[in-house]
Scaffold this motif. Structure first.
Motif, PDB file in Angstrom:
ATOM      1  N   GLY A   1       0.779  -1.225   0.000  1.00  0.00           N
ATOM      2  CA  GLY A   1       0.000   0.000   0.000  1.00  0.00           C
ATOM      3  C   GLY A   1       0.812   1.277   0.000  1.00  0.00           C
ATOM      4  O   GLY A   1       0.280   2.360  -0.224  1.00  0.00           O
TER       5      GLY A   1
ATOM      6  N   ALA B   1       6.244  -8.946  12.958  1.00  0.00           N
ATOM      7  CA  ALA B   1       5.976  -8.398  11.621  1.00  0.00           C
ATOM      8  C   ALA B   1       7.112  -8.706  10.640  1.00  0.00           C
ATOM      9  O   ALA B   1       6.862  -9.037   9.475  1.00  0.00           O
TER      10      ALA B   1
ATOM     11  N   LYS C   1      16.286  -7.841  10.812  1.00  0.00           N
ATOM     12  CA  LYS C   1      16.783  -7.936   9.431  1.00  0.00           C
ATOM     13  C   LYS C   1      17.939  -8.945   9.329  1.00  0.00           C
ATOM     14  O   LYS C   1      18.102  -9.616   8.305  1.00  0.00           O
TER      15      LYS C   1
ATOM     16  N   GLY D   1       7.478  -4.001   6.365  1.00  0.00           N
ATOM     17  CA  GLY D   1       8.460  -3.948   7.446  1.00  0.00           C
ATOM     18  C   GLY D   1       8.031  -2.954   8.494  1.00  0.00           C
ATOM     19  O   GLY D   1       7.365  -1.960   8.196  1.00  0.00           O
TER      20      GLY D   1
ATOM     21  N   MET E   1       9.013   5.359   5.899  1.00  0.00           N
ATOM     22  CA  MET E   1       9.904   4.747   6.889  1.00  0.00           C
ATOM     23  C   MET E   1      11.233   5.501   6.986  1.00  0.00           C
ATOM     24  O   MET E   1      11.725   5.799   8.066  1.00  0.00           O
ATOM     25  N   ARG E   2      11.795   5.840   5.847  1.00  0.00           N
ATOM     26  CA  ARG E   2      13.076   6.563   5.843  1.00  0.00           C
ATOM     27  C   ARG E   2      12.912   7.939   6.503  1.00  0.00           C
ATOM     28  O   ARG E   2      13.754   8.384   7.277  1.00  0.00           O
TER      29      ARG E   2
ATOM     30  N   ARG F   1      -1.870  -3.949   5.584  1.00  0.00           N
ATOM     31  CA  ARG F   1      -2.754  -3.825   6.750  1.00  0.00           C
ATOM     32  C   ARG F   1      -3.761  -2.699   6.606  1.00  0.00           C
ATOM     33  O   ARG F   1      -4.742  -2.652   7.332  1.00  0.00           O
TER      34      ARG F   1
ATOM     35  N   ALA G   1      19.052   3.536   0.936  1.00  0.00           N
ATOM     36  CA  ALA G   1      18.231   4.669   1.377  1.00  0.00           C
ATOM     37  C   ALA G   1      17.241   5.043   0.279  1.00  0.00           C
ATOM     38  O   ALA G   1      17.633   5.342  -0.847  1.00  0.00           O
TER      39      ALA G   1
ATOM     40  N   SER H   1      18.104  -4.864   4.982  1.00  0.00           N
ATOM     41  CA  SER H   1      18.505  -3.483   5.262  1.00  0.00           C
ATOM     42  C   SER H   1      20.009  -3.478   5.516  1.00  0.00           C
ATOM     43  O   SER H   1      20.585  -4.511   5.873  1.00  0.00           O
TER      44      SER H   1
HETATM   45  N1  NAP Z   1      13.092   3.166   2.792  1.00  0.00           N
HETATM   46  C1  NAP Z   1      14.310   2.814   3.084  1.00  0.00           C
HETATM   47  O1  NAP Z   1      15.222   3.636   3.060  1.00  0.00           O
HETATM   48  C2  NAP Z   1      14.615   1.375   3.445  1.00  0.00           C
HETATM   49  C3  NAP Z   1      15.953   1.026   3.684  1.00  0.00           C
HETATM   50  C4  NAP Z   1      16.273  -0.289   4.014  1.00  0.00           C
HETATM   51  C5  NAP Z   1      15.252  -1.237   4.083  1.00  0.00           C
HETATM   52  N2  NAP Z   1      13.943  -0.888   3.856  1.00  0.00           N
HETATM   53  C6  NAP Z   1      12.926  -1.936   3.916  1.00  0.00           C
HETATM   54  O2  NAP Z   1      12.100  -1.857   2.782  1.00  0.00           O
HETATM   55  C7  NAP Z   1      10.794  -2.349   3.087  1.00  0.00           C
HETATM   56  C8  NAP Z   1       9.758  -1.332   2.650  1.00  0.00           C
HETATM   57  O3  NAP Z   1       9.949  -0.167   3.418  1.00  0.00           O
HETATM   58  P1  NAP Z   1       9.428   1.276   2.988  1.00  0.00           P
HETATM   59  O4  NAP Z   1      10.572   2.184   3.143  1.00  0.00           O
HETATM   60  O5  NAP Z   1       8.700   1.207   1.715  1.00  0.00           O
HETATM   61  O6  NAP Z   1       8.454   1.552   4.227  1.00  0.00           O
HETATM   62  P2  NAP Z   1       7.001   2.185   4.310  1.00  0.00           P
HETATM   63  O7  NAP Z   1       6.874   3.305   3.342  1.00  0.00           O
HETATM   64  O8  NAP Z   1       6.815   2.442   5.752  1.00  0.00           O
HETATM   65  O9  NAP Z   1       6.067   1.005   3.828  1.00  0.00           O
HETATM   66  C9  NAP Z   1       5.991  -0.183   4.562  1.00  0.00           C
HETATM   67  C10 NAP Z   1       4.778  -0.951   4.131  1.00  0.00           C
HETATM   68  O10 NAP Z   1       4.680  -2.101   4.972  1.00  0.00           O
HETATM   69  C11 NAP Z   1       3.379  -2.147   5.510  1.00  0.00           C
HETATM   70  N3  NAP Z   1       3.343  -2.747   6.832  1.00  0.00           N
HETATM   71  C12 NAP Z   1       3.986  -2.346   7.943  1.00  0.00           C
HETATM   72  N4  NAP Z   1       3.640  -3.119   8.977  1.00  0.00           N
HETATM   73  C13 NAP Z   1       2.746  -4.020   8.503  1.00  0.00           C
HETATM   74  C14 NAP Z   1       2.000  -5.049   9.088  1.00  0.00           C
HETATM   75  N5  NAP Z   1       2.070  -5.303  10.386  1.00  0.00           N
HETATM   76  N6  NAP Z   1       1.171  -5.784   8.321  1.00  0.00           N
HETATM   77  C15 NAP Z   1       1.055  -5.519   7.003  1.00  0.00           C
HETATM   78  N7  NAP Z   1       1.734  -4.543   6.384  1.00  0.00           N
HETATM   79  C16 NAP Z   1       2.560  -3.790   7.138  1.00  0.00           C
HETATM   80  C17 NAP Z   1       2.936  -0.694   5.599  1.00  0.00           C
HETATM   81  O11 NAP Z   1       1.543  -0.626   5.688  1.00  0.00           O
HETATM   82  P3  NAP Z   1       0.813   0.741   6.126  1.00  0.00           P
HETATM   83  O12 NAP Z   1       1.036   1.692   5.005  1.00  0.00           O
HETATM   84  O13 NAP Z   1      -0.577   0.326   6.294  1.00  0.00           O
HETATM   85  O14 NAP Z   1       1.479   1.189   7.388  1.00  0.00           O
HETATM   86  C18 NAP Z   1       3.507  -0.139   4.303  1.00  0.00           C
HETATM   87  O15 NAP Z   1       2.643  -0.387   3.222  1.00  0.00           O
HETATM   88  C19 NAP Z   1      10.790  -2.636   4.589  1.00  0.00           C
HETATM   89  O16 NAP Z   1      10.996  -4.008   4.808  1.00  0.00           O
HETATM   90  C20 NAP Z   1      11.981  -1.844   5.111  1.00  0.00           C
HETATM   91  O17 NAP Z   1      12.503  -2.403   6.277  1.00  0.00           O
HETATM   92  C21 NAP Z   1      13.616   0.403   3.536  1.00  0.00           C
END
Ligand code: NAP
Length: 250
Positions: free
Chosen positions: A26, A128, A174, A106, A208-209, A49, A203, A157
């Motif tokens: 989402g 999670a 992770k 995540g 999340m970032r 979710r 990054a 990560s």
């Molecule tokens: N962005 C970065 O810089 C970065 C760097 C390293 C690793 N990562 C990894 O990349 C992945 C994606 O991260 P992102 O940056 O895109 O984060 P994000 O924008 O926060 O998106 C995370 C997604 O996961 C969903 N989610 C979280 N908890 C959940 C749960 N309990 N059940 C179902 N869905 C859940 C969220 O749903 P809602 O929208 O409903 O909250 C959201 O759609 C993660 O695994 C993160 O650890 C990201």
């Protein structure tokens, strides 16, 4: 250096005939991946979710005239064994195979020192990020086995490869994801039709970032939509021989 071969240029039918499930579809990277997969011909199952966000991704895919996606509302932090079984039953009643599973959802959790991390926060993040990844993979394994070439990608990560102060439960989760990927990949071997790899996005400008680095200008980091070549490659048959690798998108 990217893990994607320089000459890899996916066409709009790169993923046609494939059914791919994306968790956390989402928002952020998951949303971008779901859209990219649909734009390359896949039928995408959007798991997350917040149903409203999944519906917005559904609408975006439909508005582009792409294959109709499926929506799977599920909170991975609270889902129990029965819910996973039910989901697997529903999917195996509808699909005869699953070609790909992107574990992307995540939970960052409050960032605390190890000494100050509550057990409740610890459990929530592990549930999670780690337990849900294992449970979903396990219940969907029979469907993955039906695909001629299936890909499971576990999102990692930088702090899952080298520990860093104050990244607590998230970092440890992770590391666990990396270990889980290695065990699955080793069990499958290089001759299996299912491959397992981990992917560190680096990054990326997402919610999340921005939460983790509130003082950082968002424009410092690429938007997820600009990075999707690697995510597409890992779901395409071009990566069929890639197994057990800890990959980095940037
Ligand atoms: N962005 C970065 O810089 C970065 C760097 C390293 C690793 N990562 C990894 O990349 C992945 C994606 O991260 P992102 O940056 O895109 O984060 P994000 O924008 O926060 O998106 C995370 C997604 O996961 C969903 N989610 C979280 N908890 C959940 C749960 N309990 N059940 C179902 N869905 C859940 C969220 O749903 P809602 O929208 O409903 O909250 C959201 O759609 C993660 O695994 C993160 O650890 C990201």
């Amino acid at each position: 250096m990217s893990f994607v071969p320089d000459d890899y240029t996916p066409g709009t039918d790169e993923l046609s005939g494939k059914t791919l499930l994306v968790t956390g579809a989402g928002d952020g990277i998951g949303r971008a991946a779901a859209l990219a997969y649909a734009r390359h011909g896949a039928e995408v199952l959007l798991l997350g979710r917040t149903e409203k966000k999944l519906e917005a991704v559904y609408d975006a895919i439909i508005s582009e005239g792409l294959r109709e996606p499926g929506i799977i509302p599920l909170d991975l932090a609270t889902a129990n064994e029965d819910q996973y079984r039910e989901l697997a039953q529903q999917l195996s009643g509808t699909f005869d195979k699953l070609d790909g599973l992107l574990h992307n959802a995540g939970l960052l959790g409050d960032r605390r020192s190890m000494a100050q991390t509550s057990l409740q926060l610890w459990h929530q993040v592990m549930q999670a990020n780690v337990n849900a990844t294992q449970m979903l993979t396990q219940v969907l394994f029979p469907l993955l086995e039906q695909a001629p070439s299936a890909s499971v990608v576990m999102t990692s990560s930088g702090v899952g490869r080298k520990g860093r102060a104050f990244w607590g439960a998230y970092a440890v989760s992770k590391f666990a994801v990396e270990g889980m990927m290695q065990v699955w990949a080793d069990e499958m071997g290089d001759t299996s039709r299912i491959r397992f790899n981990s992917l560190n996005p680096g990054a990326v400008n997402t919610a999340m970032r921005r939460t983790a680095y509130p003082a950082e200008p968002p424009t410092n980091n690429p938007d997820p939509e600009t990075l999707m070549r690697g995510w597409i490659y890992l779901m395409s048959d071009a990566s069929a021989a890639v197994n057990g690798q800890a990959l980095s998108a940037q």
